[in-house]
Design a protein around this motif. Structure first.
Motif, PDB file in Angstrom:
ATOM      1  N   GLY A 190       0.786  -1.222   0.000  1.00 42.77           N
ATOM      2  CA  GLY A 190       0.000   0.000   0.000  1.00 42.77           C
ATOM      3  C   GLY A 190       0.822   1.278   0.000  1.00 42.77           C
ATOM      4  N   TYR A 191       2.136   1.161  -0.130  1.00 43.77           N
ATOM      5  CA  TYR A 191       2.997   2.337  -0.109  1.00 43.77           C
ATOM      6  C   TYR A 191       3.725   2.451  -1.426  1.00 43.77           C
ATOM      7  N   GLU A 192       4.198   3.651  -1.691  1.00 44.40           N
ATOM      8  CA  GLU A 192       5.017   3.865  -2.871  1.00 44.40           C
ATOM      9  C   GLU A 192       6.343   3.152  -2.663  1.00 44.40           C
ATOM     10  N   PRO A 193       7.229   3.146  -3.659  1.00 39.98           N
ATOM     11  CA  PRO A 193       8.492   2.417  -3.520  1.00 39.98           C
ATOM     12  C   PRO A 193       9.179   2.688  -2.192  1.00 39.98           C
ATOM     13  N   GLU A 194       9.897   1.685  -1.732  1.00 43.15           N
ATOM     14  CA  GLU A 194      10.477   1.658  -0.399  1.00 43.15           C
ATOM     15  C   GLU A 194      11.401   2.824  -0.058  1.00 43.15           C
ATOM     16  N   SER A 195      12.086   3.382  -1.033  1.00 38.59           N
ATOM     17  CA  SER A 195      13.045   4.433  -0.724  1.00 38.59           C
ATOM     18  C   SER A 195      12.967   5.548  -1.758  1.00 38.59           C
ATOM     19  N   LEU A 196      13.546   6.677  -1.390  1.00 34.85           N
ATOM     20  CA  LEU A 196      13.607   7.792  -2.337  1.00 34.85           C
ATOM     21  C   LEU A 196      14.414   7.405  -3.566  1.00 34.85           C
ATOM     22  N   GLU A 197      15.423   6.559  -3.359  1.00 35.49           N
ATOM     23  CA  GLU A 197      16.235   6.119  -4.489  1.00 35.49           C
ATOM     24  C   GLU A 197      15.401   5.320  -5.485  1.00 35.49           C
ATOM     25  N   SER A 198      14.599   4.369  -4.989  1.00 37.34           N
ATOM     26  CA  SER A 198      13.781   3.576  -5.908  1.00 37.34           C
ATOM     27  C   SER A 198      12.687   4.435  -6.536  1.00 37.34           C
ATOM     28  N   LEU A 199      12.169   5.404  -5.794  1.00 33.41           N
ATOM     29  CA  LEU A 199      11.186   6.329  -6.354  1.00 33.41           C
ATOM     30  C   LEU A 199      11.806   7.120  -7.500  1.00 33.41           C
ATOM     31  N   SER A 200      13.029   7.583  -7.295  1.00 32.49           N
ATOM     32  CA  SER A 200      13.743   8.345  -8.315  1.00 32.49           C
ATOM     33  C   SER A 200      14.004   7.488  -9.557  1.00 32.49           C
ATOM     34  N   VAL A 201      14.374   6.230  -9.350  1.00 33.76           N
ATOM     35  CA  VAL A 201      14.613   5.317 -10.474  1.00 33.76           C
ATOM     36  C   VAL A 201      13.329   5.123 -11.271  1.00 33.76           C
ATOM     37  N   GLU A 202      12.214   4.902 -10.582  1.00 35.19           N
ATOM     38  CA  GLU A 202      10.930   4.691 -11.269  1.00 35.19           C
ATOM     39  C   GLU A 202      10.495   5.936 -12.025  1.00 35.19           C
ATOM     40  N   GLN A 203      10.670   7.097 -11.432  1.00 35.98           N
ATOM     41  CA  GLN A 203      10.316   8.341 -12.122  1.00 35.98           C
ATOM     42  C   GLN A 203      11.218   8.543 -13.336  1.00 35.98           C
ATOM     43  N   GLY A 204      12.497   8.192 -13.195  1.00 37.74           N
ATOM     44  CA  GLY A 204      13.427   8.286 -14.324  1.00 37.74           C
ATOM     45  C   GLY A 204      13.043   7.347 -15.450  1.00 37.74           C
ATOM     46  N   THR A 205      12.645   6.129 -15.092  1.00 33.84           N
ATOM     47  CA  THR A 205      12.207   5.159 -16.104  1.00 33.84           C
ATOM     48  C   THR A 205      10.991   5.693 -16.848  1.00 33.84           C
ATOM     49  N   PHE A 206      10.036   6.255 -16.104  1.00 32.05           N
ATOM     50  CA  PHE A 206       8.849   6.816 -16.753  1.00 32.05           C
ATOM     51  C   PHE A 206       9.235   7.952 -17.695  1.00 32.05           C
ATOM     52  N   LYS A 207      10.106   8.831 -17.262  1.00 33.03           N
ATOM     53  CA  LYS A 207      10.523   9.955 -18.110  1.00 33.03           C
ATOM     54  C   LYS A 207      11.177   9.451 -19.393  1.00 33.03           C
ATOM     55  N   GLU A 208      11.972   8.393 -19.295  1.00 27.47           N
ATOM     56  CA  GLU A 208      12.593   7.796 -20.485  1.00 27.47           C
ATOM     57  C   GLU A 208      11.527   7.240 -21.425  1.00 27.47           C
ATOM     58  N   ILE A 209      10.552   6.525 -20.859  1.00 31.49           N
ATOM     59  CA  ILE A 209       9.472   5.955 -21.664  1.00 31.49           C
ATOM     60  C   ILE A 209       8.664   7.079 -22.315  1.00 31.49           C
ATOM     61  N   GLU A 210       8.346   8.102 -21.550  1.00 32.77           N
ATOM     62  CA  GLU A 210       7.580   9.230 -22.085  1.00 32.77           C
ATOM     63  C   GLU A 210       8.332   9.899 -23.240  1.00 32.77           C
TER      64      GLU A 210
END
Length: 147
Positions: free
Chosen positions: A44-64
């Motif tokens: 029920g929570y977003e990714p475990e750490s700020l680092e993993s959140l940053s990686v996921e946001q970076g992946t999305f930006k690449e896909i976009e």
């Protein structure tokens, strides 16, 4: 066909599904495309750490960036992208229904664990939860000559 939802995780099977989406957009010149990237939400929570959140946001930006400037650049104005957190199969199904999608397109083997039917666990989940037609593109699929 008016609205297509393309769920991608940037895997090899999603790459092949992208080619099918391109063909659909060529075949239906008035269709719009929503490119959806889902980050799995744990407990029920977003990714475990700020680092993993940053990686996921970076992946999305690449896909976009790839979706708008490479994959579907000639369909400018018809493509939008969205990043959502949650259980991927459920989120994909809900987004398609909420957006009035006519079709969901996704790869058959992504980064998740395979299920007994040899589709990816996400594609398997979407097949069983979606109220919208689903096209699962297998890893060795060829783009059809006609739709």
């Amino acid at each position: 066909m008016n609205r297509i939802l393309f769920a991608t995780d940037a895997s090899v099977s999603a790459e092949r599904a992208k080619d099918v989406v391109r063909h659909l957009l060529e075949s239906w010149p008035n269709a719009t495309l929503m490119v959806l990237y889902v980050t799995r939400q744990l407990n029920g929570y977003e990714p475990e750490s700020l680092e993993s959140l940053s990686v996921e946001q970076g992946t999305f930006k690449e896909i976009e960036d790839m979706a708008k400037h490479q994959w579907f650049r000639e369909f400018e104005g018809r493509v939008s992208c969205k990043h959502v957190y949650g259980e991927p199969a459920l989120v994909i199904s809900m987004e398609a229904k909420e957006r009035g999608a006519d079709l969901i397109v996704l790869g058959g083997r992504g980064v998740g664990q395979p299920d007994p039917l040899l589709t990816g666990s996400v594609s398997h989940g979407v097949l069983y939860t979606s109220q919208v037609p689903v096209l699962v593109v297998k890893g060795d699929a060829k783009v059809p000559a006609m739709v």
